[in-house]
Write a protein that holds these residues in place. Structure first.
Motif, PDB file in Angstrom:
ATOM      1  N   ILE A  34       0.839  -1.203   0.000  1.00 34.23           N
ATOM      2  CA  ILE A  34       0.000   0.000   0.000  1.00 34.23           C
ATOM      3  C   ILE A  34       0.877   1.257   0.000  1.00 34.23           C
ATOM      4  CG2 ILE A  34      -1.812   1.259   1.254  1.00 34.23           C
ATOM      5  CD1 ILE A  34      -2.652  -1.581   2.332  1.00 34.23           C
ATOM      6  N   LYS A  35       1.950   1.209   0.775  1.00 30.87           N
ATOM      7  CA  LYS A  35       2.870   2.349   0.796  1.00 30.87           C
ATOM      8  C   LYS A  35       3.516   2.565  -0.572  1.00 30.87           C
ATOM      9  CE  LYS A  35       4.017   2.518   5.693  1.00 30.87           C
ATOM     10  NZ  LYS A  35       5.066   2.511   6.721  1.00 30.87           N
ATOM     11  N   ALA A  36       3.807   1.482  -1.273  1.00 32.13           N
ATOM     12  CA  ALA A  36       4.431   1.602  -2.600  1.00 32.13           C
ATOM     13  C   ALA A  36       3.466   2.252  -3.593  1.00 32.13           C
ATOM     14  CB  ALA A  36       4.875   0.229  -3.104  1.00 32.13           C
ATOM     15  N   GLU A  78      -2.401  20.589  -1.185  1.00 28.76           N
ATOM     16  CA  GLU A  78      -1.654  20.287   0.047  1.00 28.76           C
ATOM     17  C   GLU A  78      -2.317  19.176   0.847  1.00 28.76           C
ATOM     18  OE1 GLU A  78      -1.061  23.895   2.253  1.00 28.76           O
ATOM     19  OE2 GLU A  78       0.260  24.720   0.702  1.00 28.76           O
ATOM     20  N   GLU A  79      -3.638  19.222   0.890  1.00 26.23           N
ATOM     21  CA  GLU A  79      -4.378  18.223   1.668  1.00 26.23           C
ATOM     22  C   GLU A  79      -4.181  16.817   1.078  1.00 26.23           C
ATOM     23  OE1 GLU A  79      -8.309  19.806   2.546  1.00 26.23           O
ATOM     24  OE2 GLU A  79      -9.001  17.722   2.772  1.00 26.23           O
ATOM     25  N   ILE A  80      -4.228  16.723  -0.230  1.00 23.73           N
ATOM     26  CA  ILE A  80      -4.031  15.429  -0.887  1.00 23.73           C
ATOM     27  C   ILE A  80      -2.610  14.925  -0.619  1.00 23.73           C
ATOM     28  CG2 ILE A  80      -3.839  14.277  -3.138  1.00 23.73           C
ATOM     29  CD1 ILE A  80      -6.169  16.255  -4.044  1.00 23.73           C
ATOM     30  N   GLU A  81      -1.639  15.819  -0.743  1.00 22.51           N
ATOM     31  CA  GLU A  81      -0.242  15.428  -0.491  1.00 22.51           C
ATOM     32  C   GLU A  81      -0.045  15.001   0.962  1.00 22.51           C
ATOM     33  OE1 GLU A  81       2.344  18.556  -1.946  1.00 22.51           O
ATOM     34  OE2 GLU A  81       1.465  18.372  -3.945  1.00 22.51           O
ATOM     35  N   ALA A  82      -0.705  15.721   1.874  1.00 19.73           N
ATOM     36  CA  ALA A  82      -0.564  15.377   3.299  1.00 19.73           C
ATOM     37  C   ALA A  82      -1.134  13.985   3.576  1.00 19.73           C
ATOM     38  CB  ALA A  82      -1.264  16.420   4.158  1.00 19.73           C
ATOM     39  N   THR A  83      -2.254  13.665   2.948  1.00 23.87           N
ATOM     40  CA  THR A  83      -2.854  12.340   3.154  1.00 23.87           C
ATOM     41  C   THR A  83      -1.923  11.254   2.616  1.00 23.87           C
ATOM     42  OG1 THR A  83      -5.054  13.307   2.935  1.00 23.87           O
ATOM     43  CG2 THR A  83      -4.906  10.918   2.705  1.00 23.87           C
ATOM     44  N   LEU A  84      -1.339  11.503   1.446  1.00 24.57           N
ATOM     45  CA  LEU A  84      -0.429  10.504   0.862  1.00 24.57           C
ATOM     46  C   LEU A  84       0.833  10.349   1.720  1.00 24.57           C
ATOM     47  CD1 LEU A  84      -0.893  11.358  -2.924  1.00 24.57           C
ATOM     48  CD2 LEU A  84      -1.651   9.288  -1.746  1.00 24.57           C
ATOM     49  N   GLU A  85       1.286  11.446   2.304  1.00 25.85           N
ATOM     50  CA  GLU A  85       2.470  11.360   3.174  1.00 25.85           C
ATOM     51  C   GLU A  85       2.137  10.639   4.485  1.00 25.85           C
ATOM     52  OE1 GLU A  85       3.940  15.398   3.205  1.00 25.85           O
ATOM     53  OE2 GLU A  85       4.389  15.225   1.062  1.00 25.85           O
ATOM     54  N   GLU A  86       0.915  10.840   4.943  1.00 27.65           N
ATOM     55  CA  GLU A  86       0.474  10.174   6.182  1.00 27.65           C
ATOM     56  C   GLU A  86       0.496   8.653   6.017  1.00 27.65           C
ATOM     57  OE1 GLU A  86      -3.315  11.854   7.364  1.00 27.65           O
ATOM     58  OE2 GLU A  86      -3.483  10.401   8.994  1.00 27.65           O
ATOM     59  N   ILE A  87       0.220   8.200   4.813  1.00 25.68           N
ATOM     60  CA  ILE A  87       0.234   6.749   4.557  1.00 25.68           C
ATOM     61  C   ILE A  87       1.615   6.167   4.871  1.00 25.68           C
ATOM     62  CG2 ILE A  87       0.056   4.987   2.725  1.00 25.68           C
ATOM     63  CD1 ILE A  87      -2.125   6.826   1.459  1.00 25.68           C
ATOM     64  N   MET A  98      -7.284   2.680   3.992  1.00 24.61           N
ATOM     65  CA  MET A  98      -8.354   3.688   4.134  1.00 24.61           C
ATOM     66  C   MET A  98      -7.872   5.064   3.682  1.00 24.61           C
ATOM     67  SD  MET A  98     -10.409   2.887   7.673  1.00 24.61           S
ATOM     68  CE  MET A  98     -10.600   4.651   7.919  1.00 24.61           C
ATOM     69  N   LEU A  99      -6.655   5.397   4.074  1.00 25.70           N
ATOM     70  CA  LEU A  99      -6.105   6.701   3.679  1.00 25.70           C
ATOM     71  C   LEU A  99      -5.876   6.775   2.167  1.00 25.70           C
ATOM     72  CD1 LEU A  99      -3.547   7.299   6.573  1.00 25.70           C
ATOM     73  CD2 LEU A  99      -5.569   8.682   6.097  1.00 25.70           C
ATOM     74  N   LEU A 100      -5.441   5.657   1.593  1.00 18.90           N
ATOM     75  CA  LEU A 100      -5.195   5.626   0.140  1.00 18.90           C
ATOM     76  C   LEU A 100      -6.506   5.874  -0.614  1.00 18.90           C
ATOM     77  CD1 LEU A 100      -3.259   5.113  -2.244  1.00 18.90           C
ATOM     78  CD2 LEU A 100      -3.724   2.660  -1.994  1.00 18.90           C
TER      79      LEU A 100
END
Ligand SMILES: [Fe+2]
Ligand SMILES: [Fe+2]
Length: 147
Positions: A34-36, A78-87, A98-100
């Motif tokens: 999922i991280k990949a 920024e919000e989309i990038e933050a969610t992807l970084e949170e993953i 769920m975050l993805l």
């Protein structure tokens, strides 16, 4: 080519990627997988968002301010990038998945808004010559792969 046509063509590639992620995410069992996938989406989305901000939103900034959309637009990137970084910080596959899916849904909404309102507005507010000059700059950057 107009800058709006170039950005819409890039969107076409992302729509295929979003479909693929939504279809395959339930079958991704490990956190690393999922991280990949999230890393791939982040790495491809960032250059799109940056070029969009530099070659489309900035030339439109004076008009966007009137409409109160500038902050919103930057905020969504920024919000989309933050969610992807949170993953990348997630500890479980369930949380990461769920975050993805949340990030993909946010991308779909954001892209839809751009296609239905932001790009047509740009075509109305910017001169045809400006749209094609910005499109040439987009092409130059693509060829130089400098973004
Ligand atoms: Fe965008
Ligand atoms: Fe976009």
């Amino acid at each position: 080519m107009k800058i709006t046509e170039a950005l819409i063509a890039e969107h076409g590639v992302f729509h295929g990627l979003f479909d693929y992620i939504e279809r395959t995410a339930p079958g991704l069992k490990t956190l690393a997988e999922i991280k990949a996938v999230a890393g791939l989406l982040d790495a491809t989305l960032k250059p799109h968002s940056r070029v969009e901000e530099e070659l489309f939103i900035e030339p439109l900034d004076h008009c966007m301010d009137q409409l109160g959309q500038t902050q919103n637009f930057h905020g969504e990137h920024e919000e989309i990038e933050a969610t992807l970084e949170e993953i990348q910080q997630s500890k479980t596959a369930k949380a990461a998945r769920m975050l993805l899916l949340k990030a993909v849904l946010a991308c779909r909404r954001h892209f839809d808004k751009e296609e239905r309102s932001v790009f047509p507005m740009g075509e109305r507010l910017l001169k045809a010559k400006t749209l094609s000059t910005l499109g040439s700059e987009w092409q130059r950057r693509r060829e130089a792969a400098s973004w």
